[in-house]
Design a protein around this motif. Sequence first.
Motif, PDB file in Angstrom:
ATOM      1  N   ALA A 676       0.810  -1.217   0.000  1.00 25.85           N
ATOM      2  CA  ALA A 676       0.000   0.000   0.000  1.00 25.85           C
ATOM      3  C   ALA A 676       0.842   1.265   0.000  1.00 25.85           C
ATOM      4  O   ALA A 676       0.500   2.254  -0.653  1.00 25.85           O
ATOM      5  CB  ALA A 676      -0.933   0.001   1.214  1.00 25.85           C
ATOM      6  N   GLY A 677       1.935   1.260   0.745  1.00 26.51           N
ATOM      7  CA  GLY A 677       2.740   2.462   0.922  1.00 26.51           C
ATOM      8  C   GLY A 677       3.996   2.522   0.094  1.00 26.51           C
ATOM      9  O   GLY A 677       4.647   3.563   0.022  1.00 26.51           O
ATOM     10  N   GLY A 678       4.371   1.391  -0.521  1.00 25.26           N
ATOM     11  CA  GLY A 678       5.531   1.387  -1.390  1.00 25.26           C
ATOM     12  C   GLY A 678       6.836   1.123  -0.666  1.00 25.26           C
ATOM     13  O   GLY A 678       6.875   0.848   0.531  1.00 25.26           O
ATOM     14  N   TRP A 679       7.932   1.236  -1.402  1.00 23.28           N
ATOM     15  CA  TRP A 679       9.255   0.978  -0.864  1.00 23.28           C
ATOM     16  C   TRP A 679      10.224   1.985  -1.451  1.00 23.28           C
ATOM     17  O   TRP A 679       9.970   2.586  -2.507  1.00 23.28           O
ATOM     18  CB  TRP A 679       9.693  -0.456  -1.166  1.00 23.28           C
ATOM     19  N   LEU A 680      11.310   2.206  -0.751  1.00 22.05           N
ATOM     20  CA  LEU A 680      12.290   3.201  -1.183  1.00 22.05           C
ATOM     21  C   LEU A 680      12.794   2.873  -2.584  1.00 22.05           C
ATOM     22  O   LEU A 680      13.120   1.719  -2.893  1.00 22.05           O
ATOM     23  CB  LEU A 680      13.454   3.260  -0.194  1.00 22.05           C
ATOM     24  N   ASN A 681      12.816   3.884  -3.433  1.00 21.63           N
ATOM     25  CA  ASN A 681      13.255   3.747  -4.824  1.00 21.63           C
ATOM     26  C   ASN A 681      12.329   2.858  -5.652  1.00 21.63           C
ATOM     27  O   ASN A 681      12.724   2.348  -6.710  1.00 21.63           O
ATOM     28  CB  ASN A 681      14.694   3.216  -4.902  1.00 21.63           C
ATOM     29  N   GLY A 682      11.096   2.672  -5.148  1.00 16.87           N
ATOM     30  CA  GLY A 682      10.122   1.892  -5.889  1.00 16.87           C
ATOM     31  C   GLY A 682       9.262   2.766  -6.783  1.00 16.87           C
ATOM     32  O   GLY A 682       9.511   3.967  -6.947  1.00 16.87           O
ATOM     33  N   PRO A 683       8.221   2.185  -7.384  1.00 21.88           N
ATOM     34  CA  PRO A 683       7.344   2.945  -8.292  1.00 21.88           C
ATOM     35  C   PRO A 683       6.681   4.116  -7.569  1.00 21.88           C
ATOM     36  O   PRO A 683       6.243   3.987  -6.427  1.00 21.88           O
ATOM     37  CB  PRO A 683       6.303   1.905  -8.727  1.00 21.88           C
ATOM     38  N   ASP A 684       6.591   5.230  -8.248  1.00 20.94           N
ATOM     39  CA  ASP A 684       5.968   6.421  -7.662  1.00 20.94           C
ATOM     40  C   ASP A 684       4.484   6.442  -8.031  1.00 20.94           C
ATOM     41  O   ASP A 684       3.974   7.362  -8.662  1.00 20.94           O
ATOM     42  CB  ASP A 684       6.669   7.675  -8.185  1.00 20.94           C
ATOM     43  N   THR A 685       3.805   5.375  -7.620  1.00 26.46           N
ATOM     44  CA  THR A 685       2.371   5.246  -7.882  1.00 26.46           C
ATOM     45  C   THR A 685       1.670   4.869  -6.585  1.00 26.46           C
ATOM     46  O   THR A 685       2.291   4.356  -5.651  1.00 26.46           O
ATOM     47  CB  THR A 685       2.084   4.165  -8.935  1.00 26.46           C
ATOM     48  N   ALA A 686       0.377   5.113  -6.536  1.00 30.45           N
ATOM     49  CA  ALA A 686      -0.400   4.764  -5.345  1.00 30.45           C
ATOM     50  C   ALA A 686      -0.514   3.257  -5.212  1.00 30.45           C
ATOM     51  O   ALA A 686      -0.737   2.548  -6.199  1.00 30.45           O
ATOM     52  CB  ALA A 686      -1.791   5.389  -5.430  1.00 30.45           C
ATOM     53  N   ALA A 687      -0.339   2.776  -3.989  1.00 26.74           N
ATOM     54  CA  ALA A 687      -0.480   1.349  -3.683  1.00 26.74           C
ATOM     55  C   ALA A 687       0.205   0.487  -4.733  1.00 26.74           C
ATOM     56  O   ALA A 687      -0.434  -0.351  -5.385  1.00 26.74           O
ATOM     57  CB  ALA A 687      -1.951   0.990  -3.542  1.00 26.74           C
ATOM     58  N   PRO A 688       1.519   0.614  -4.910  1.00 23.41           N
ATOM     59  CA  PRO A 688       2.198  -0.034  -6.037  1.00 23.41           C
ATOM     60  C   PRO A 688       2.219  -1.555  -5.978  1.00 23.41           C
ATOM     61  O   PRO A 688       2.443  -2.204  -7.002  1.00 23.41           O
ATOM     62  CB  PRO A 688       3.626   0.534  -5.959  1.00 23.41           C
ATOM     63  N   GLY A 689       1.982  -2.139  -4.800  1.00 24.98           N
ATOM     64  CA  GLY A 689       2.003  -3.591  -4.692  1.00 24.98           C
ATOM     65  C   GLY A 689       0.662  -4.246  -4.914  1.00 24.98           C
ATOM     66  O   GLY A 689       0.561  -5.480  -4.927  1.00 24.98           O
ATOM     67  N   PHE A 690      -0.401  -3.441  -5.067  1.00 25.07           N
ATOM     68  CA  PHE A 690      -1.734  -3.968  -5.357  1.00 25.07           C
ATOM     69  C   PHE A 690      -1.970  -3.960  -6.861  1.00 25.07           C
ATOM     70  O   PHE A 690      -1.282  -3.254  -7.607  1.00 25.07           O
ATOM     71  CB  PHE A 690      -2.800  -3.113  -4.657  1.00 25.07           C
ATOM     72  N   PRO A 691      -2.954  -4.730  -7.336  1.00 27.50           N
ATOM     73  CA  PRO A 691      -3.285  -4.682  -8.762  1.00 27.50           C
ATOM     74  C   PRO A 691      -3.615  -3.256  -9.200  1.00 27.50           C
ATOM     75  O   PRO A 691      -4.290  -2.517  -8.477  1.00 27.50           O
ATOM     76  CB  PRO A 691      -4.517  -5.592  -8.869  1.00 27.50           C
ATOM     77  N   GLN A 692      -3.151  -2.888 -10.350  1.00 25.36           N
ATOM     78  CA  GLN A 692      -3.313  -1.528 -10.854  1.00 25.36           C
ATOM     79  C   GLN A 692      -4.425  -1.425 -11.907  1.00 25.36           C
ATOM     80  O   GLN A 692      -4.472  -0.462 -12.667  1.00 25.36           O
ATOM     81  CB  GLN A 692      -1.990  -1.056 -11.451  1.00 25.36           C
ATOM     82  N   ASP A 693      -5.327  -2.423 -11.930  1.00 22.81           N
ATOM     83  CA  ASP A 693      -6.356  -2.458 -12.959  1.00 22.81           C
ATOM     84  C   ASP A 693      -7.705  -1.935 -12.494  1.00 22.81           C
ATOM     85  O   ASP A 693      -8.715  -2.087 -13.184  1.00 22.81           O
ATOM     86  CB  ASP A 693      -6.528  -3.888 -13.481  1.00 22.81           C
ATOM     87  N   GLY A 694      -7.749  -1.321 -11.306  1.00 25.07           N
ATOM     88  CA  GLY A 694      -8.988  -0.743 -10.812  1.00 25.07           C
ATOM     89  C   GLY A 694      -9.855  -1.681 -10.002  1.00 25.07           C
ATOM     90  O   GLY A 694     -10.907  -1.268  -9.493  1.00 25.07           O
ATOM     91  N   THR A 695      -9.436  -2.944  -9.815  1.00 21.01           N
ATOM     92  CA  THR A 695     -10.257  -3.893  -9.048  1.00 21.01           C
ATOM     93  C   THR A 695     -10.125  -3.683  -7.543  1.00 21.01           C
ATOM     94  O   THR A 695     -10.964  -4.159  -6.786  1.00 21.01           O
ATOM     95  CB  THR A 695      -9.879  -5.342  -9.391  1.00 21.01           C
ATOM     96  N   TRP A 696      -9.066  -2.982  -7.137  1.00 24.79           N
ATOM     97  CA  TRP A 696      -8.856  -2.723  -5.709  1.00 24.79           C
ATOM     98  C   TRP A 696      -8.863  -1.217  -5.455  1.00 24.79           C
ATOM     99  O   TRP A 696      -8.182  -0.459  -6.153  1.00 24.79           O
ATOM    100  CB  TRP A 696      -7.531  -3.319  -5.235  1.00 24.79           C
ATOM    101  N   THR A 697      -9.648  -0.827  -4.453  1.00 29.12           N
ATOM    102  CA  THR A 697      -9.642   0.547  -3.967  1.00 29.12           C
ATOM    103  C   THR A 697      -8.878   0.555  -2.652  1.00 29.12           C
ATOM    104  O   THR A 697      -9.316  -0.045  -1.670  1.00 29.12           O
ATOM    105  CB  THR A 697     -11.072   1.066  -3.745  1.00 29.12           C
ATOM    106  N   VAL A 698      -7.728   1.198  -2.642  1.00 22.14           N
ATOM    107  CA  VAL A 698      -6.839   1.185  -1.474  1.00 22.14           C
ATOM    108  C   VAL A 698      -6.687   2.604  -0.958  1.00 22.14           C
ATOM    109  O   VAL A 698      -6.074   3.456  -1.608  1.00 22.14           O
ATOM    110  CB  VAL A 698      -5.460   0.596  -1.837  1.00 22.14           C
TER     111      VAL A 698
END
Length: 707
Positions: A676-698
Amino acid sequence: MVHKNEAGNANFLDVNRQSINREALVRRHNPVVKGFDKFSSLTVGNGNYAFTVDATGLQTFPEIYENGGVGLGHLSNWGWHTSPNPMGYEVEKFPKTSYTTLSGREIGFPYMPREESSEEYRWLRMNPHRLHLGAIQFLLTLPSGEPAGPEQLQEIEQELDLWTGVISSNFTLSGTTAKVVTCCHPLEDILAIRVKSSLLVSGELKLALRFPYGSATFGGSGAVWDCAEAHRSEIMESTDRFVRFSRTLDQDTYAVTAAWSNGTLEGDSSDPHLFVLTLDKDEIEFVIRFSKEETAATLPVFEEVLTRTTNHWPAFWSSGAAVELAGSQDSRAHELERRIVLSQYLTAVQSSGSLPPQETGLTMNSWAGKFHLEMHWWHSVHFALWNRPELLSNSLGFYQDLLPKAQELAQSQGFEGARWPKCVTEEGVNAPCFIEPFLIWQQPHPIYFAELLYSIDKNHETLKRYSEIVFQSAAFMASFAEWDDKTKCYVLGPPLAPAQEIFDHAMTMNPTFELAYWAFGLSTAIRWRERLGLTRMEQWDHVLEHLSPLPVSDGLYVAAETVLDTFSGRTGIDDHPTMLAPLGILPGLMTDTETMRRTFHKVLRVWEWKDTWGWDYPMMAMTAARLGEGHLAVDLLLINRTKNTYLPNGHNFQTPRLPLYLPGNGGLLTAVAMMAGGWLNGPDTAAPGFPQDGTWTVRCEGINQML
C-alpha cells in the motif's frame, strides 16, 4: 494521488482525498462470539502482559480451549518459572560438539541430535519457562447446587470492541442474565473486571482467583493445576476490600494485589490456591495487579482502568497508519481488511513490549515461552511501517542489554563482534539443540531495525543510539565470512543453519537469503559509519566487494550453493522458500530481477505448501510486489492453505499443536504496508504492490515506506 510527509515517505490517499473514518474501519471488524469455540478466545493486554478469556469474559472453562485451541493464557514478559535443578545443569557445562569450518578451524557448539535426548538436555531446553500468573474465573452452580457446565450457559453474546480495547460478555444461567466487562490497563499489568447479575447474590455465580504451578508444555497455557504442594500462595495483608498475595514457585516469586467493591474473599478448604468472593450485591468491580516485585503503589479503581483503556485504544488507532479496502471490486477485500485490523490489535497486545515476543505471544507457550530472534523481524518490522516506530524500539533495548553476552559468544568461537543467539529468554543463552546454535539469519536483524528507524526519523540521535549494536553485528558478519582461495570469494559456512532449516548444518554453504542479507547488513553498517563521520572498516569493504554471488542453477536461484538441485532434484522445495527473500524482504542487492521472476513462478508451481509456515505467504507476496505482479501478491496473502488460515479472533492458525502464530500476523502487516505504501526507490504510484487495474480501492494514510 501521492503525498509526501516531512520524512519523504509516501502517504497514499484515495483519489477523492477523503480521510479514512478510522473508528468505522476498526469497529466493523470487532470479533463477536456467540458460544464456546476453542478458536474464538479473546485477549486484552498491553504488550508486556495479556489475559485471554473464554465466552464468559474470564477463564472459566479453560479445558474447552486446550488440545488444539487458542488457550486461555495469562502471561507476561517478566513472569518466568524455573523447575528445580538438583543436578546443577548449566549450558556452559553441556558438552560441545566440534565442527570444522572451510579454513579447517574447529568450533564447538552445544549440539544434541534431533532424535536424541537426555534429562540434562530436556531441563536446559525447558527452563526457564513462561508462567501462567493465575486464573480469574467464575464458579457457576445450578439452583440444585450442582456445578454448571458450559452447556448450561445460554444467550451468549460477547464482543471485543477493538476501538476501545474492552471485552463485553453477556450470558444467561438458569434464565438469569450476567453482564461482564473485561479490560487491561495500557501501561501497568492490571486487569479490571465488572460483573452485574442477581446470580451473584444467590451464589450461583461467584468470582474466584486460582493460582497454578508452572509448566513448559508446548501448546499449554503455562499452568499445572494439580501440584498444590509444589508452590505457595500466601496472604501477606488483607482487609474487607483488599488482599496482597506473595506467590512462591521454587526459587521464583511474584506479587499479586487485588481490590473489590463489595463482598468477602475466602480461601477454599480443598485447594490452598483457590480464593472465592462471596457477595451480597448484584454488582462487583474487581481490580487486580500482577508484578515481579512487591509494590506500594495504590490500585486504581475499575472506572480509572476503564477510562485509561478507552482513552488509549482510540489514540492507538488514530495515531498510526491505516489502510481501508472498502469499495474494492474484489470480493476478498473485506476478509483482507479484517485480517489487517485484527493483526494490528493482536500484535499490539502481544508483541509490542520490552522483549522480542515468542511465536505464540502472551497467549500460550511454545518452545517453553522463549522467543526466537530470527522471528523478531516478522513480529516487529511492521510497527515502524505502520507509523508506530516506538513499538519496534521498545524491544531493541534487549540487544543492547544482551550485547556483552553476544560478544562473549562470538569471542568463544573465534569471531569478532557480537553473535546473537536464536531461542532464548531475557537471559540470552541458547540451550543445546540440533539446529538453534547454528542459525545465522537473525544476525543482520538489528542492522535492519536500526536502518528502518533511521529512514523514518533521519535523526542523528537514532544513529548514536543504535550504532553499537549495528557495528558489533557487522563485525561478527565480516569475521564469520571465510575466504575461499579457489573462488576468490568470501563464503558463509559451513557450519551454519539457513532459514530453510531442512539442510545439514555441517555441510551447508552460501545459502541464498543469508548471502543477500549479509550484503545488506554490511553495506548498511558501512553507511552508518559514514553518517557518523567514522572511517570505513577495510575488512567490511573487502568482504562486501568479494562476497560470493547468489547461487543459480538452470537460471533459477536455489536454496544454497550446496543445494544446486533444489528444483531439478526436488531436494529443497519444502519449508521456507527463502530464495525469494533477497527481492521481497530485502531490496534486491546482488539480485537479478528476471532470474528472481523465473524463480518466483517456479516456486508457485512446485513448492510443497503443506510444509510452509505463516510468514511464507507475506514473504512471497512482497517478492510479487517488487516484481510488479500485484495480482499474485494479493493472491498469496489470501491463498487457501491451512497455514494461511486466520481464525475468528484474527490469529494465524498453523497446526493443532500451534494454533496461533504471530509471525504470520506481523508478516501480513509488513506485506500490506509495503504493497500500500511502497518501498524506497520503488514505483511512484499509489499502492504499487496492489493490482493496478482498478479492481482494488486502497485508501492509505500514514504508511512509512519499506526499505
